[in-house]
Design an enzyme around this catalytic site. Structure first.
Site, PDB file in Angstrom:
ATOM      1  N   GLY A  49       0.799  -1.214   0.000  1.00  0.00           N
ATOM      2  CA  GLY A  49       0.000   0.000   0.000  1.00  0.00           C
ATOM      3  C   GLY A  49       0.833   1.266   0.000  1.00  0.00           C
ATOM      4  O   GLY A  49       0.299   2.363  -0.022  1.00  0.00           O
ATOM      5  N   CYS A  50       2.133   1.109   0.018  1.00  0.00           N
ATOM      6  CA  CYS A  50       3.042   2.247  -0.026  1.00  0.00           C
ATOM      7  C   CYS A  50       3.608   2.356  -1.446  1.00  0.00           C
ATOM      8  O   CYS A  50       3.935   1.341  -2.059  1.00  0.00           O
ATOM      9  CB  CYS A  50       4.192   2.065   0.959  1.00  0.00           C
ATOM     10  SG  CYS A  50       3.682   1.978   2.685  1.00  0.00           S
ATOM     11  N   ALA A  51       3.712   3.573  -1.946  1.00  0.00           N
ATOM     12  CA  ALA A  51       4.297   3.779  -3.267  1.00  0.00           C
ATOM     13  C   ALA A  51       5.791   3.451  -3.244  1.00  0.00           C
ATOM     14  O   ALA A  51       6.343   2.961  -4.219  1.00  0.00           O
ATOM     15  CB  ALA A  51       4.073   5.214  -3.733  1.00  0.00           C
ATOM     16  N   SER A  52       6.433   3.713  -2.124  1.00  0.00           N
ATOM     17  CA  SER A  52       7.858   3.414  -1.948  1.00  0.00           C
ATOM     18  C   SER A  52       8.003   2.010  -1.368  1.00  0.00           C
ATOM     19  O   SER A  52       7.041   1.411  -0.914  1.00  0.00           O
ATOM     20  CB  SER A  52       8.480   4.408  -0.962  1.00  0.00           C
ATOM     21  OG  SER A  52       8.271   5.723  -1.386  1.00  0.00           O
TER      22      SER A  52
END
Length: 136
Positions: A49-52
């Site tokens: 769920g994190c772009a990174s």
């Protein structure tokens, strides 16, 4: 409810004049946050769920919640350090009582993060809360 470390961070944010300075401070505390050993950067510790790329490894030490974490993005690594200041040292029950959104709003982070970063922070908080709930 916040830890003394988070209250200190909030005081620092109050002292800093603008968001550019606050972002720099978040990056600086991220740089100072201990790196996660490569052996712990595995699918089980990755936060979805994190772009990174983000890894969080929670633990209970002598009844107190703590976690190690890292990201490949400097600002996100700083956000991990902010969450560490918010939660580290609390009992699992206390972790579950923290209103993270209210605390992040108190320091203005909720209003100054992109939608993607906000989603990532929520995913990290969910991982922390799920671990605490399993250990409460």
């Amino acid at each position: 409810m916040a830890t003394e470390a988070f209250d200190d961070l909030a005081d620092t944010f109050d002292f800093l004049d603008d968001w550019e300075d606050r972002y720099r401070h978040v990056i600086e505390i991220g740089k100072a946050f201990p790196p996660l050993p490569e052996a712990l950067k595995v699918p089980a510790t990755k936060v979805e769920g994190c772009a990174s790329q983000v890894w969080i490894v929670p633990r209970i030490d002598a009844g107190a919640f703590d976690f190690a974490g890292e990201s490949d993005a400097m600002i996100v690594r700083g956000l991990i350090a902010v969450l560490h200041a918010l939660y580290a040292g609390l009992t699992p029950d206390e972790v579950l009582k923290v209103d993270a959104q209210a605390e992040l709003t108190r320091i203005g982070l909720s209003d100054h993060l992109s939608a993607q970063r906000s989603n990532g922070v929520r995913a990290m908080i969910e991982r922390i809360r799920a671990f605490a709930a399993g250990n409460a």
